[in-house]
Each structure stands twice: as structure tokens, then as C-alpha cells.
Design an enzyme around this catalytic site. Structure first.
Site, PDB file in Angstrom:
ATOM      1  N   LYS A  12       0.848  -1.204   0.000  1.00  0.00           N
ATOM      2  CA  LYS A  12       0.000   0.000   0.000  1.00  0.00           C
ATOM      3  C   LYS A  12       0.872   1.238   0.000  1.00  0.00           C
ATOM      4  O   LYS A  12       2.031   1.216   0.418  1.00  0.00           O
ATOM      5  CB  LYS A  12      -0.936   0.005   1.218  1.00  0.00           C
ATOM      6  CG  LYS A  12      -0.243   0.068   2.587  1.00  0.00           C
ATOM      7  CD  LYS A  12       0.036   1.461   3.102  1.00  0.00           C
ATOM      8  CE  LYS A  12       0.956   1.424   4.305  1.00  0.00           C
ATOM      9  NZ  LYS A  12       1.630   2.702   4.573  1.00  0.00           N
ATOM     10  N   ASP A 137      -2.113  -1.254   9.930  1.00  0.00           N
ATOM     11  CA  ASP A 137      -2.400  -1.270   8.496  1.00  0.00           C
ATOM     12  C   ASP A 137      -3.116  -2.544   8.036  1.00  0.00           C
ATOM     13  O   ASP A 137      -3.518  -2.650   6.879  1.00  0.00           O
ATOM     14  CB  ASP A 137      -1.106  -1.151   7.675  1.00  0.00           C
ATOM     15  CG  ASP A 137      -0.497   0.241   7.746  1.00  0.00           C
ATOM     16  OD1 ASP A 137      -1.251   1.193   8.037  1.00  0.00           O
ATOM     17  OD2 ASP A 137       0.711   0.370   7.515  1.00  0.00           O
TER      18      ASP A 137
END
Length: 282
Positions: A12, A137
Site C-alpha cells: 500500500k 495497516d
């Protein structure tokens, strides 16, 4: 019966990251627009009859409780009281400690993969709850796409999907500690919040709007601690539509118009002591 599952664990990037304050629990309150990219680790989960968890891995990463992929399997075992085990074969492509969420992506892939392999029948909500216990995350990595992350990262709200964007990721070869960057953050003047601007840019869906709304409040901190980050940012800033550091660094990415442009830039970067990846949004 399923004997093995293969998955990709996608990295990401943070298109915009606002740090709001340090919380009582020691974490930081953040708001961030995050995006999945095509850079990915490969995982293969192989069923074991005994409850043993085994992790085999390429690259210089721990193969025990210190590895999030291993921890994810152990936590699922504890939560579901399942008597099965797994051999996790992990092929690393996402650089470690780069601000790209590689470990979190691996953990999310293990949760998703073991739900199938062990036939747990967990709902997405249940998987998200387990992911939140693994790290900030991890819930986003389970969902993927484009999203707004809040709290310490565990509150994830999906956003309209971005069109395909080509990006050049550059990682200076320095080891950055997330904890160190966040600790130093309080010594810096508050940066410009960019998340609301980025949310607006996503509605416009043009690469230029997104490139002009990139921002990361941790970037000045990391650039000060690690001058290499500032060098990469300066270079990419001059050769792309817009560039910003991802997460707590040290990776910086720039948005370009096309794959061709990305490949040309990749060639020019190869003479520098940096790692470079050409990726697109997923």
C-alpha cells in the site's frame, strides 16, 4: 478438501497522511488516504494435520512470532480453537521496513487464506476484527482498493476507486524506524493537513489533481532524520507530476502519465544507489 491456497499480498501507499495527535495508548491518531498497488509478495499456505505453524521465507525476515504472517496464523488458531496447522511459504518482493505495509499485507493475506484453508467461515467483519489486533495497516490490507484510514489505522472506510495510475517508487537504502519517526514528530511544527484535499481530488479522478494533493506530515521529520529521503523526494519531484513519501518512509513515490514514462524514469534512476519499482494502482 482444500490442501493449499495461493495468494498475493499487495503493498500500500499513503496518498495523504495527517498525524493528529499522540494518543493515551502511545499510538498516534491519524487520518490517511491509502491505496493498494501492484507490488506484491506471494504466499502459499499448505495445510498441516498437526497444529504446527511453519514459516519458510525468502529474504532477511524473522520466521517466528516476530513475523506478522506467523502471528496472524497463531492468532487465528487461538481465536477459533482450530486443531489444524499450516506451512506458510512466503516469497518477499515488497521491501521490508519501507513504509509500504509489506508485513501488514502478508498478515492480511494469511487471515484471508486460512479462512478458506481451515474452512473457518469467518465473515469480513470478523476477519477485520482479527486484523485490527495484528496491527494498524492490516485491516486496510484485507480490504484493499482506495480507502480512508482513521484512528490508529483500524477504522477503514472504502472510497471511490481510483482509475489506473502509474507510479515510480524509489527507496533509498536506509533503515527507518517507524517508532523513531513518530517520536521525532512532536518536535516539528505541525504540517499542512492534506487528507481533505485528497478526498476532493479523488472525486475529480485525474492524475494531476491527485498529484497536486499528495501530502505526508511525517515527510519533513523523516527527511530531517534521513537526508536520503529528501534527496529522493527532490529528484522525483522534478521528474514526475507530484511525489511524496509513503507511511513513515523511507520510500518516496511519484505519479507519472504512463507506463512508458515510468520505464524511462526507472532507467535514469538505476545509476543511483536506490531501489526502484514501477507499479500501478490496483
Amino acid at each position: 478438501d482444500l490442501q493449499a491456497v495461493s495468494l498475493k499480498a499487495y503493498a500500500k501507499i499513503n496518498l495523504a497522511l495527517d498525524v493528529l495527535r499522540r494518543r493515551e495508548d502511545g499510538y498516534h491518531e491519524i487520518r490517511s488516504v491509502v491505496q493498494t498497488i501492484s507490488l506484491a509478495d506471494d504466499l502459499r499456505l499448505i495445510l498441516k494435520d498437526s497444529p504446527e505453524i511453519q514459516l519458510v521465507c525468502t529474504g532477511d525476515v524473522p520466521r517466528d512470532e516476530r513475523n506478522l504472517a506467523y502471528r496472524a496464523a497463531r492468532l487465528l488458531q487461538e481465536e477459533t480453537q482450530i486443531p489444524k496447522g499450516v506451512r506458510i511459504e512466503l516469497e518477499k518482493t515488497i521491501p521490508v521496513g519501507a513504509g509500504l505495509g509489506g508485513g501488514s499485507a502478508d498478515a492480511a493475506a494469511v487471515v484471508k487464506g486460512l479462512n478458506d484453508l481451515w474452512e473457518l467461515g469467518l465473515s469480513e467483519r470478523e476477519m477485520l476484527r482479527i486484523c485490527a489486533r495484528l496491527g494498524s495497516d492490516v485491516p486496510f490490507c484485507l480490504l484493499g482498493g482506495t480507502a480512508l484510514m482513521q484512528g490508529r489505522g483500524e477504522v477503514v472506510e472504502p472510497l471511490p476507486r481510483l482509475g489506473e495510475l502509474w507510479l515510480v517508487l524509489v527507496r533509498p537504502r536506509v533503515q527507518v524506524s517507524t517508532a523513531q519517526v513518530y517520536r521525532a514528530w512532536s518536535q516539528f511544527p505541525p504540517g499542512q493537513p492534506m487528507v481533505d484535499r485528497m478526498l476532493e481530488a479523488i472525486r475529480l479522478r485525474t492524475p494531476m489533481a491527485i498529484a497536486q494533493s499528495l501530502g505526508n506530515m511525517l515527510e519533513p521529520v523523516a527527511s530531517c532524520l534521513f537526508p536520503e529521503v529528501a534527496q529522493v523526494k527532490w529528484f522525483l519531484g522534478n521528474h514526475t507530476l507530484g511525489a511524496v513519501m509513503s507511511g513513515s518512509g523511507p520510500t518516496v513515490f511519484g505519479i507519472v502519465e504512463s507506463e512508458e514514462e515510468a520505464r524511462d524514469l526507472e532507467e535514469r534512476i538505476k545509476s543511483h544507489p536506490w531501489d526502484v519499482f514501477v507499479v500501478r494502482t490496483v
